[in-house]
Design a protein around this motif. Structure first.
Motif, PDB file in Angstrom:
ATOM      1  N   PHE A   1      68.774  -6.531 -22.406  1.00 21.42           N
ATOM      2  CA  PHE A   1      67.890  -5.397 -22.148  1.00 21.42           C
ATOM      3  C   PHE A   1      67.927  -4.411 -23.307  1.00 21.42           C
ATOM      4  CE2 PHE A   1      67.635  -1.001 -20.655  1.00 21.42           C
ATOM      5  CZ  PHE A   1      66.351  -0.978 -20.147  1.00 21.42           C
ATOM      6  N   ALA A   2      69.129  -4.089 -23.789  1.00 18.25           N
ATOM      7  CA  ALA A   2      69.263  -3.113 -24.870  1.00 18.25           C
ATOM      8  C   ALA A   2      68.624  -3.623 -26.159  1.00 18.25           C
ATOM      9  CB  ALA A   2      70.737  -2.786 -25.103  1.00 18.25           C
TER      10      ALA A   2
ATOM     11  N   PHE B   1      66.768   3.760 -20.122  1.00 17.19           N
ATOM     12  CA  PHE B   1      68.183   3.402 -20.018  1.00 17.19           C
ATOM     13  C   PHE B   1      68.671   3.568 -18.581  1.00 17.19           C
ATOM     14  CE2 PHE B   1      72.595   4.968 -20.068  1.00 17.19           C
ATOM     15  CZ  PHE B   1      73.228   3.872 -20.601  1.00 17.19           C
ATOM     16  N   ARG B   2      68.338   4.705 -17.975  1.00 17.72           N
ATOM     17  CA  ARG B   2      68.791   4.984 -16.618  1.00 17.72           C
ATOM     18  C   ARG B   2      68.188   4.036 -15.590  1.00 17.72           C
ATOM     19  NH1 ARG B   2      68.114  11.403 -17.403  1.00 17.72           N
ATOM     20  NH2 ARG B   2      70.104  11.754 -18.435  1.00 17.72           N
TER      21      ARG B   2
ATOM     22  N   ILE C   1      76.263  -9.170 -15.775  1.00 14.11           N
ATOM     23  CA  ILE C   1      75.715  -7.825 -15.947  1.00 14.11           C
ATOM     24  C   ILE C   1      75.810  -7.409 -17.406  1.00 14.11           C
ATOM     25  CG2 ILE C   1      76.132  -5.391 -15.429  1.00 14.11           C
ATOM     26  CD1 ILE C   1      76.878  -6.303 -12.574  1.00 14.11           C
ATOM     27  N   THR C   2      76.924  -7.707 -18.049  1.00 15.99           N
ATOM     28  CA  THR C   2      77.078  -7.378 -19.470  1.00 15.99           C
ATOM     29  C   THR C   2      76.038  -8.101 -20.312  1.00 15.99           C
ATOM     30  OG1 THR C   2      79.438  -7.021 -19.146  1.00 15.99           O
ATOM     31  CG2 THR C   2      78.684  -7.377 -21.414  1.00 15.99           C
TER      32      THR C   2
ATOM     33  N   ALA D   1      73.153  -9.264 -19.305  1.00 19.84           N
ATOM     34  CA  ALA D   1      71.836  -8.714 -18.986  1.00 19.84           C
ATOM     35  C   ALA D   1      71.617  -7.389 -19.688  1.00 19.84           C
ATOM     36  CB  ALA D   1      71.689  -8.544 -17.476  1.00 19.84           C
ATOM     37  N   TYR D   2      72.652  -6.542 -19.745  1.00 21.54           N
ATOM     38  CA  TYR D   2      72.505  -5.261 -20.441  1.00 21.54           C
ATOM     39  C   TYR D   2      72.305  -5.460 -21.937  1.00 21.54           C
ATOM     40  CZ  TYR D   2      73.153  -0.852 -22.618  1.00 21.54           C
ATOM     41  OH  TYR D   2      72.951   0.248 -23.401  1.00 21.54           O
TER      42      TYR D   2
ATOM     43  N   MET E   1      71.848  -1.152 -11.598  1.00 22.74           N
ATOM     44  CA  MET E   1      72.817  -2.214 -11.843  1.00 22.74           C
ATOM     45  C   MET E   1      74.218  -1.754 -11.456  1.00 22.74           C
ATOM     46  SD  MET E   1      72.836  -5.342 -12.710  1.00 22.74           S
ATOM     47  CE  MET E   1      71.270  -5.547 -13.501  1.00 22.74           C
TER      48      MET E   1
ATOM     49  N   PHE F   1      67.697   1.004 -15.864  1.00 24.38           N
ATOM     50  CA  PHE F   1      68.470  -0.242 -15.847  1.00 24.38           C
ATOM     51  C   PHE F   1      69.891   0.004 -15.343  1.00 24.38           C
ATOM     52  CE2 PHE F   1      71.411  -3.302 -17.580  1.00 24.38           C
ATOM     53  CZ  PHE F   1      70.790  -4.510 -17.283  1.00 24.38           C
ATOM     54  N   VAL F   2      70.540   1.008 -15.909  1.00 18.97           N
ATOM     55  CA  VAL F   2      71.974   1.195 -15.686  1.00 18.97           C
ATOM     56  C   VAL F   2      72.294   1.640 -14.264  1.00 18.97           C
ATOM     57  CG1 VAL F   2      73.968   2.579 -16.380  1.00 18.97           C
ATOM     58  CG2 VAL F   2      72.500   1.563 -18.108  1.00 18.97           C
TER      59      VAL F   2
END
Length: 138
Positions: A117-118, A56-57, A110-111, A113-114, A63, A59-60
């Protein structure tokens, strides 16, 4: 007129008030853990959960740093590069206006992409961890 109670809550027993405030008022009361409940401390200390947090970290944090740099660049250009930001691209559309609209576009990107990813990396690992500890998805 309202009556004032001169006895603080801590001086009264929980039986008198019907309320227990835990460790704050001197009446330590830890709620019992139901039998069959997951051991959240063990889950938190597990290698699977650590790997999930790390994924998680990874990616976050980059970004978020990228977005903050992009946003600060926009703010600094708007504050100090008036000539550049007021340059007309066509009609009444300026570089500043385009960069401002790109702030919205980058937030949406970004939203998206997240979320992607999630769904691909985080959600399956969470489902597996929940299944292993016996927590239902409801």
């Amino acid at each position: 007129m309202t009556q004032v109670v001169h006895t603080p809550i801590t001086a009264r027993a929980p039986e008198q008030t019907g309320v227990s405030f835990g460790g704050i008022t001197g009446h330590p009361h830890t709620p019992p853990v139901p039998s069959g409940a997951p051991d959240f401390t063990a889950i938190h200390d597990s290698a699977q959960f650590a790997a999930l947090r790390s994924r998680f970290r990874r990616f976050v944090f980059p970004m978020a740093a990228l977005f903050v740099c992009w946003y600060l660049t926009y703010v600094l250009l708007a504050a100090y590069a008036h000539g550049f930001m007021s340059h007309r691209l066509f009609g009444l559309v300026t570089v500043g206006l385009v960069f401002g609209l790109l702030q919205f576009a980058s937030t949406i990107a970004i939203t998206a992409a997240y979320v992607r990813f999630a769904r691909k990396n985080i959600d399956p690992a969470i489902a597996q961890l929940r299944a292993e500890v016996g927590v239902s998805d409801t």
